[in-house]
Design a protein around this motif. Structure first.
Motif, PDB file in Angstrom:
ATOM      1  N   PHE A  34       0.823  -1.205   0.000  1.00  0.00           N
ATOM      2  CA  PHE A  34       0.000   0.000   0.000  1.00  0.00           C
ATOM      3  C   PHE A  34       0.858   1.255   0.000  1.00  0.00           C
ATOM      4  N   THR A  35       2.057   1.160   0.512  1.00  0.00           N
ATOM      5  CA  THR A  35       2.961   2.305   0.470  1.00  0.00           C
ATOM      6  C   THR A  35       3.270   2.679  -0.975  1.00  0.00           C
ATOM      7  N   ARG A  38       0.164   4.283  -2.454  1.00  0.00           N
ATOM      8  CA  ARG A  38       0.038   5.669  -1.973  1.00  0.00           C
ATOM      9  C   ARG A  38       1.010   6.583  -2.712  1.00  0.00           C
ATOM     10  N   HIS A  39       2.235   6.130  -2.918  1.00  0.00           N
ATOM     11  CA  HIS A  39       3.232   6.928  -3.639  1.00  0.00           C
ATOM     12  C   HIS A  39       2.739   7.244  -5.056  1.00  0.00           C
ATOM     13  N   VAL A  42      -0.277   9.772  -4.876  1.00  0.00           N
ATOM     14  CA  VAL A  42       0.133  11.155  -4.610  1.00  0.00           C
ATOM     15  C   VAL A  42       0.716  11.787  -5.874  1.00  0.00           C
TER      16      VAL A  42
END
Length: 86
Positions: A34-35, A38-39, A42
Protein backbone atom coordinates in the motif's frame (compact mmCIF):
# COMPACT_ATOMS: atom_id res chain seq x y z
CA UNK A 1 -0.36 -7.27 8.79
CA UNK A 2 1.63 -10.04 7.17
CA UNK A 3 2.89 -9.95 3.61
CA UNK A 4 0.32 -12.41 2.27
CA UNK A 5 -2.58 -10.35 3.62
CA UNK A 6 -1.16 -7.14 2.20
CA UNK A 7 -0.58 -8.77 -1.20
CA UNK A 8 -4.18 -9.98 -1.27
CA UNK A 9 -5.49 -6.54 -0.23
CA UNK A 10 -3.36 -4.78 -2.88
CA UNK A 11 -4.72 -7.16 -5.51
CA UNK A 12 -8.31 -6.53 -4.36
CA UNK A 13 -7.69 -2.76 -4.33
CA UNK A 14 -6.33 -2.84 -7.89
CA UNK A 15 -9.37 -4.82 -9.07
CA UNK A 16 -11.74 -2.29 -7.49
CA UNK A 17 -10.23 0.79 -9.15
CA UNK A 18 -12.45 2.51 -11.71
CA UNK A 19 -11.01 2.21 -15.24
CA UNK A 20 -8.94 5.24 -16.10
CA UNK A 21 -5.43 6.60 -16.09
CA UNK A 22 -4.74 5.76 -12.42
CA UNK A 23 -5.93 2.19 -12.89
CA UNK A 24 -3.69 1.84 -15.94
CA UNK A 25 -0.77 3.21 -13.91
CA UNK A 26 -1.32 0.51 -11.29
CA UNK A 27 -1.52 -2.18 -13.96
CA UNK A 28 1.77 -1.03 -15.53
CA UNK A 29 3.70 -0.68 -12.24
CA UNK A 30 2.39 -3.69 -10.24
CA UNK A 31 2.68 -2.19 -6.74
CA UNK A 32 3.29 -4.80 -4.06
CA UNK A 33 2.44 -2.71 -0.97
CA UNK A 34 0.00 0.00 0.00
CA UNK A 35 2.96 2.31 0.47
CA UNK A 36 3.74 1.94 -3.23
CA UNK A 37 0.08 2.53 -4.13
CA UNK A 38 0.04 5.67 -1.97
CA UNK A 39 3.23 6.93 -3.64
CA UNK A 40 1.69 6.45 -7.10
CA UNK A 41 -1.59 8.04 -5.98
CA UNK A 42 0.13 11.16 -4.61
CA UNK A 43 2.15 11.56 -7.82
CA UNK A 44 -0.97 11.03 -9.96
CA UNK A 45 -3.00 13.58 -7.97
CA UNK A 46 -0.20 16.15 -8.32
CA UNK A 47 -0.03 15.60 -12.08
CA UNK A 48 -3.82 15.94 -12.44
CA UNK A 49 -3.70 19.14 -10.40
CA UNK A 50 -1.11 20.63 -12.73
CA UNK A 51 -3.18 19.69 -15.79
CA UNK A 52 -6.35 21.20 -14.27
CA UNK A 53 -4.48 24.35 -13.31
CA UNK A 54 -3.18 24.68 -16.86
CA UNK A 55 -6.72 24.37 -18.26
CA UNK A 56 -8.20 26.94 -15.87
CA UNK A 57 -5.47 29.50 -16.58
CA UNK A 58 -6.22 29.66 -20.31
CA UNK A 59 -7.34 33.17 -21.31
CA UNK A 60 -9.97 33.39 -24.05
CA UNK A 61 -8.52 34.75 -27.29
CA UNK A 62 -11.59 36.83 -28.21
CA UNK A 63 -13.21 38.84 -25.46
CA UNK A 64 -16.81 39.89 -25.98
CA UNK A 65 -17.24 43.64 -26.36
CA UNK A 66 -18.81 44.96 -23.17
CA UNK A 67 -20.94 47.58 -24.97
CA UNK A 68 -22.57 45.09 -27.30
CA UNK A 69 -25.89 43.68 -26.03
CA UNK A 70 -26.48 39.96 -25.77
CA UNK A 71 -28.37 38.57 -28.79
CA UNK A 72 -32.04 37.75 -28.18
CA UNK A 73 -33.19 34.18 -28.14
CA UNK A 74 -35.70 33.15 -30.81
CA UNK A 75 -38.72 33.14 -28.49
CA UNK A 76 -37.71 36.52 -26.98
CA UNK A 77 -37.36 38.09 -30.44
CA UNK A 78 -40.77 36.71 -31.50
CA UNK A 79 -42.43 37.96 -28.31
CA UNK A 80 -40.86 41.41 -28.75
CA UNK A 81 -42.19 41.64 -32.33
CA UNK A 82 -45.72 40.73 -31.13
CA UNK A 83 -45.60 43.42 -28.44
CA UNK A 84 -44.46 46.04 -30.96
CA UNK A 85 -47.20 45.02 -33.43
CA UNK A 86 -50.02 45.66 -30.90
Amino acid sequence: MNTKDETMMVHAFRKGIVPGSFGELLIRNHPKTFTEIRHHAVAHIAAEGEVNEKHTCVVPTHLRASGRPQPLRVHEATREKKVLAK
